[in-house]
Design a protein around this motif. Sequence first.
Motif, PDB file in Angstrom:
ATOM      1  N   LYS A 244      41.029  31.023  57.100  1.00 13.05           N
ATOM      2  CA  LYS A 244      39.881  31.708  57.347  1.00 13.05           C
ATOM      3  C   LYS A 244      39.330  31.426  58.907  1.00 13.05           C
ATOM      4  O   LYS A 244      38.935  32.230  59.694  1.00 13.05           O
ATOM      5  N   ASP A 245      39.706  30.218  59.394  1.00 10.86           N
ATOM      6  CA  ASP A 245      39.722  29.706  60.734  1.00 10.86           C
ATOM      7  C   ASP A 245      40.941  30.112  61.614  1.00 10.86           C
ATOM      8  O   ASP A 245      40.793  29.779  62.860  1.00 10.86           O
TER       9      ASP A 245
ATOM     10  N   GLU B 186      42.193  33.591  51.702  1.00 10.60           N
ATOM     11  CA  GLU B 186      41.330  33.386  52.993  1.00 10.60           C
ATOM     12  C   GLU B 186      40.087  32.805  52.628  1.00 10.60           C
ATOM     13  O   GLU B 186      39.442  31.920  53.180  1.00 10.60           O
TER      14      GLU B 186
ATOM     15  N   ARG C 227      44.702  24.814  45.487  1.00  9.09           N
ATOM     16  CA  ARG C 227      44.201  25.831  46.180  1.00  9.09           C
ATOM     17  C   ARG C 227      45.115  27.072  45.661  1.00  9.09           C
ATOM     18  O   ARG C 227      44.326  28.099  45.050  1.00  9.09           O
TER      19      ARG C 227
ATOM     20  N   GLU D 231      39.803  31.099  49.684  1.00  8.60           N
ATOM     21  CA  GLU D 231      40.212  29.583  49.383  1.00  8.60           C
ATOM     22  C   GLU D 231      40.614  28.458  50.290  1.00  8.60           C
ATOM     23  O   GLU D 231      40.547  27.307  50.027  1.00  8.60           O
TER      24      GLU D 231
ATOM     25  N   PRO E 194      40.493  27.424  53.934  1.00  8.30           N
ATOM     26  CA  PRO E 194      39.766  27.278  55.351  1.00  8.30           C
ATOM     27  C   PRO E 194      40.567  27.490  56.347  1.00  8.30           C
ATOM     28  O   PRO E 194      40.125  28.086  57.419  1.00  8.30           O
ATOM     29  N   GLU E 195      41.775  26.949  56.392  1.00  6.82           N
ATOM     30  CA  GLU E 195      42.895  26.991  57.772  1.00  6.82           C
ATOM     31  C   GLU E 195      43.142  28.457  57.960  1.00  6.82           C
ATOM     32  O   GLU E 195      43.306  28.927  58.925  1.00  6.82           O
TER      33      GLU E 195
END
Length: 372
Positions: free
Chosen positions: A222-223, A215, A263, A217, A219-220
Amino acid sequence: MEKIVDIIESIAHEKGLDINEVKNTVTLALVKTAKRIYGAEYEYGAEIDPATKTLKLYQKVIVVTPDDERLLDGNENFIAIKDAKEVDPDIEIGDELTYELPLDNLGRTAAATLQKELEYHIQRLLENNIFEKYQKLVGKTVFGTVARVDNDENTYIEIDEIRAVLPRKNRIKGEKFKVGNVVKSVIRKVLIDKSQGMYVELSRTSPKFLESLLELEVPEIKDELIKIIGSARIPGERAKIALTSLHPNIDAVGATVGTKGVRINAVSRELHNENIDCIEYSNVPEIFIARALSPAIISNVKIQNGKAIVTLPSDQKSKAIGKNGINIRLTSMLTGFEIELVESGSSTPNETSGDDQAERDPNALKNLFGGL
């Protein structure tokens, strides 16, 4: 006491507490002090007068009928309606009559008692707020500095206002930390211990640690454009994580791996080069199991009585099992199915080699490594 509001605002600002919570704590401390000074058999109340901004203490008396038996015992917590009417003509049976007790008469002993009560209750309020804060962080990654490593190799880590513990069992095999090292870990559990107070346990072996690192590392994730469905780990060796895209133009596996694996490699390095398989989730169990057994190429998957019967070419069996049975164990943990392998052309299911209990029970390794 004429500066009580200023004192409350000062305490709240200094300790980072809510002003209303501090007000309640101050009034509670005053009531406790009154019970110690005047007697615990009486009922008291305290409030902050919004007009004068001063603290007031009251003794509470309940209005009862003249023949109430509690009056015969000489209990000063009760008053007959006739006597109460002399104080307040509009009062009714069951109401509370209050007498203000002057704070000036409390003396130095009471002041010292009040100070101790305030310190005690403010400390409890602080501890409660910290406990609630870290309860909300269970399953989240935190950073901290190693403060101490004991003889049992449990690592104590300073995180903001607390000292958490990373037990040896929750550390990846081969890891060693020294005082001053900055360590990432996930909060596994937070509880109140009667002897030690608040206890915060950290983990670097939990599947939640892997999910939390991803999460940070990706962004997708986390978003919330990519969702993690589940994960399974044998810490320091290999992991599998199931992903699904919530956006039609985003490839869940590709975005998580990143360009040239940048990532997923960053996460792997944090986990002592743990190999991480990213798998696209499917709500069709047969498809999900076939994908999870990668890199093996599967011919067919059939679900029978909660068990997955997997048919595959004989040259793919070793890949499906993996070194020391790791691949098939992780697949069982991730999918929740017991898996049996059948070679193409064979009519008899062949259970995988390795640790029989771990293969038959998909939760065995999860329990062993302390999943959240």
